[in-house]
Design a protein around this motif. Structure first.
Motif, PDB file in Angstrom:
ATOM      1  N   ILE A 208      20.073  51.423  20.214  1.00 44.46           N
ATOM      2  CA  ILE A 208      18.715  51.717  20.792  1.00 44.46           C
ATOM      3  C   ILE A 208      18.782  53.303  21.202  1.00 44.46           C
ATOM      4  N   PRO A 209      19.671  53.723  21.834  1.00 44.26           N
ATOM      5  CA  PRO A 209      19.601  55.415  22.002  1.00 44.26           C
ATOM      6  C   PRO A 209      19.600  56.269  20.845  1.00 44.26           C
ATOM      7  N   LEU A 210      20.270  55.505  19.533  1.00 39.52           N
ATOM      8  CA  LEU A 210      20.475  56.151  18.423  1.00 39.52           C
ATOM      9  C   LEU A 210      19.106  56.136  17.615  1.00 39.52           C
ATOM     10  N   PHE A 211      18.323  54.981  17.766  1.00 38.50           N
ATOM     11  CA  PHE A 211      17.051  54.861  17.018  1.00 38.50           C
ATOM     12  C   PHE A 211      16.259  55.688  17.754  1.00 38.50           C
ATOM     13  N   CYS A 212      16.256  55.760  19.296  1.00 36.25           N
ATOM     14  CA  CYS A 212      15.267  56.622  19.803  1.00 36.25           C
ATOM     15  C   CYS A 212      15.409  58.299  19.599  1.00 36.25           C
TER      16      CYS A 212
ATOM     17  N   HIS B 148      11.762  59.702  20.442  1.00 32.42           N
ATOM     18  CA  HIS B 148      11.749  59.018  21.712  1.00 32.42           C
ATOM     19  C   HIS B 148      12.622  59.202  22.793  1.00 32.42           C
ATOM     20  N   ASP B 149      12.248  59.532  24.166  1.00 35.25           N
ATOM     21  CA  ASP B 149      13.222  59.756  24.926  1.00 35.25           C
ATOM     22  C   ASP B 149      13.754  58.508  25.819  1.00 35.25           C
ATOM     23  N   CYS B 150      15.059  58.232  25.853  1.00 37.01           N
ATOM     24  CA  CYS B 150      15.559  57.097  26.175  1.00 37.01           C
ATOM     25  C   CYS B 150      16.815  57.310  27.182  1.00 37.01           C
ATOM     26  N   GLN B 151      16.543  56.470  28.608  1.00 37.83           N
ATOM     27  CA  GLN B 151      17.552  56.469  29.533  1.00 37.83           C
ATOM     28  C   GLN B 151      17.996  55.201  29.505  1.00 37.83           C
ATOM     29  N   VAL B 152      19.462  55.102  29.738  1.00 37.32           N
ATOM     30  CA  VAL B 152      20.283  53.834  29.810  1.00 37.32           C
ATOM     31  C   VAL B 152      20.717  53.541  31.104  1.00 37.32           C
TER      32      VAL B 152
ATOM     33  N   ILE C 136      12.231  53.908  27.882  1.00 38.82           N
ATOM     34  CA  ILE C 136      11.942  54.743  26.716  1.00 38.82           C
ATOM     35  C   ILE C 136      10.583  55.045  26.971  1.00 38.82           C
ATOM     36  N   VAL C 137      10.206  56.481  26.649  1.00 34.80           N
ATOM     37  CA  VAL C 137       9.044  57.077  26.504  1.00 34.80           C
ATOM     38  C   VAL C 137       8.583  57.224  25.015  1.00 34.80           C
ATOM     39  N   ALA C 138       7.642  56.694  24.683  1.00 37.53           N
ATOM     40  CA  ALA C 138       7.505  56.788  23.253  1.00 37.53           C
ATOM     41  C   ALA C 138       7.025  58.374  22.826  1.00 37.53           C
ATOM     42  N   ALA C 139       7.420  58.953  21.706  1.00 34.11           N
ATOM     43  CA  ALA C 139       7.423  60.482  21.174  1.00 34.11           C
ATOM     44  C   ALA C 139       5.796  60.408  20.877  1.00 34.11           C
ATOM     45  N   GLN C 140       5.460  61.819  21.113  1.00 28.57           N
ATOM     46  CA  GLN C 140       3.946  62.121  20.960  1.00 28.57           C
ATOM     47  C   GLN C 140       3.984  62.265  19.435  1.00 28.57           C
TER      48      GLN C 140
END
Length: 101
Positions: free
Chosen positions: A72-76, A81-85, A96-100
Motif C-alpha cells: 500500500i505505501p509503495l502504490f501510494c 498519494h500521501d500515506c501514513q501507516v 491516505i490523502v488522494a493526490a491532487q
C-alpha cells in the motif's frame, strides 16, 4: 398540520461535509475494511476507491495482511498519494490523502 408524504425515491444518509464557498470537502474519511483479505485484494480495493476520490480527500484502509505494509505505501508513493501507516497488534491502518489531479 399536514401529514408528510413518504418520498418515492430511496433516501441514503449524507456524509458530513465542510463547505468553503467554492467547494465542499468531506470531514470524515472513507473506510475500506480489508481485514482478512490477502494480497493483492487490499491494494486493488484501495486503487479502485482512490480513482473515485477528488484530490485532497482522505481514505482509511484497515488490513491484516503483512504484505499490505509494503504494497500500500509503495502504490501510494508511485501515484503521488500521501500515506501514513500505524499498527495496533495485527491490524494495520493506512491513512491516505488522494493526490491532487
Amino acid at each position: 398540520m399536514r401529514a408528510r408524504r413518504a418520498s418515492p425515491w430511496p433516501t441514503t444518509p449524507r456524509r458530513a461535509t465542510a463547505c468553503t464557498g467554492f467547494s465542499c470537502l468531506e470531514t470524515e474519511p472513507d473506510i475500506i475494511d480489508a481485514r482478512g483479505l490477502k494480497c493483492p485484494l487490499p491494494v486493488l480495493r484501495m486503487e479502485k476507491r482512490l480513482s473515485q476520490l477528488a484530490g485532497g480527500q482522505r481514505l482509511v484502509v484497515l488490513a491484516t495482511d503483512p504484505m499490505a505494509k509494503i504494497d500500500i505505501p509503495l502504490f501510494c508513493r508511485q501515484n503521488g498519494h500521501d500515506c501514513q501507516v500505524s499498527q495496533a497488534g495485527e491490524e494495520l491502518r493506512f491513512d491516505i490523502v488522494a493526490a491532487q489531479s
